[in-house]
Scaffold this motif. Structure first.
Motif: not given
Length: 244
Positions: A48-56, A62-64, A91-99, A168-173
């Motif tokens: 019921p709360h799906r409309a509020a979901k974001t890329l984050d 995925v991390l869970e 975004l997962v690759l950018d933030r946690h490439p070692g995983l 938009p995705v913020e990719l820095m790593n």
């Protein structure tokens, strides 16, 4: 659950409108006992709360899953991303490439920094429903899909959230580009994908920056999990077993 670099957990994420159910036929063919398909937040029609979901939120989900599978930098996972799942997975690759031991892009690929899937998607519109198949066929190949597969697609598709399409995705790593990568090319041959990448095509440009890349051709339409599930499972299993 114990995994190793030679027997990693495999996490499968489908593209727009799709949940974990999209991988059912592929999972039947995967021999790894720790292969898990994920429904991203916003793509669960019963939420019921799906409309509020974001890329984050999708990245956090995925991390869970990684945490539940015991994934760590010492025991990284293989992540399989189909189509529009490339935004949260980039975004997962950018933030946690070692995983991530390896990323397998299925008729997809990494996105470029600052990009959004549909930046002009109207504000105030909650989501993008699955269009008619006549319209969809102008955007992506339906080759190989049976009437039964199309009927299931129509019945189970969940509108893709507007906020996710616009964000938009913020990719820095730059370490994201060092993650071992397999492209499974279906609706566009691998040679053509690489030519477009080298030419700087907006959709494929980031492919040219990958340091460790394998390209596998699996000729079919844009949804190989339904048109060639056994062959796709074999390609994923082969990629997951590669250590270089």
């Amino acid at each position: 659950m114990t995994t190793t670099t030679s027997n990693p957990a495999i996490v499968l994420i489908a593209g727009h409108w799709l949940g974990a159910w999209a991988w059912d036929e592929v999972l039947e063919h995967l021999t790894a006992s720790h292969s898990v398909a994920v429904t991203l937040p916003g793509l669960d029609g019963d939420d019921p709360h799906r409309a509020a979901k974001t890329l984050d939120d999708q990245v956090a989900a995925v991390l869970e899953v990684f945490a539940r599978l015991g994934v760590s930098e010492g025991q990284p996972a293989v992540i399989v991303a189909h189509s529009g799942a490339n935004f949260p997975v980039s975004l997962v690759l950018d933030r946690h490439p070692g995983l991530v031991q390896r990323v397998v892009w299925v008729d997809s690929g990494p996105v470029s920094a600052g990009s959004a899937f549909a930046p002009d998607f109207p504000d105030g519109v909650e989501g993008l429903p699955l269009p008619s198949f006549d319209v969809l066929a102008q955007q992506a190949s339906l080759e190989g899909l049976s009437a039964e597969a199309l009927e299931r697609f129509r019945a189970r598709a969940v509108p893709q959230l507007g906020p996710v399409l616009r964000q938009p995705v913020e990719l820095m790593n730059d370490a994201r580009r060092k993650v071992r990568t397999t492209l499974v090319c279906c609706s566009i041959p691998g040679a053509q994908v690489m030519e477009l990448a080298r030419a700087g095509h907006a959709v494929f440009a980031e492919v040219a920056n990958i340091e460790h890349l394998d390209v596998v051709d699996l000729p079919t339409g844009h949804w190989p999990m339904w048109s060639r599930p056994g062959d796709l499972a074999e390609a994923i299993q082969s990629a997951a077993s590669r250590l270089s």
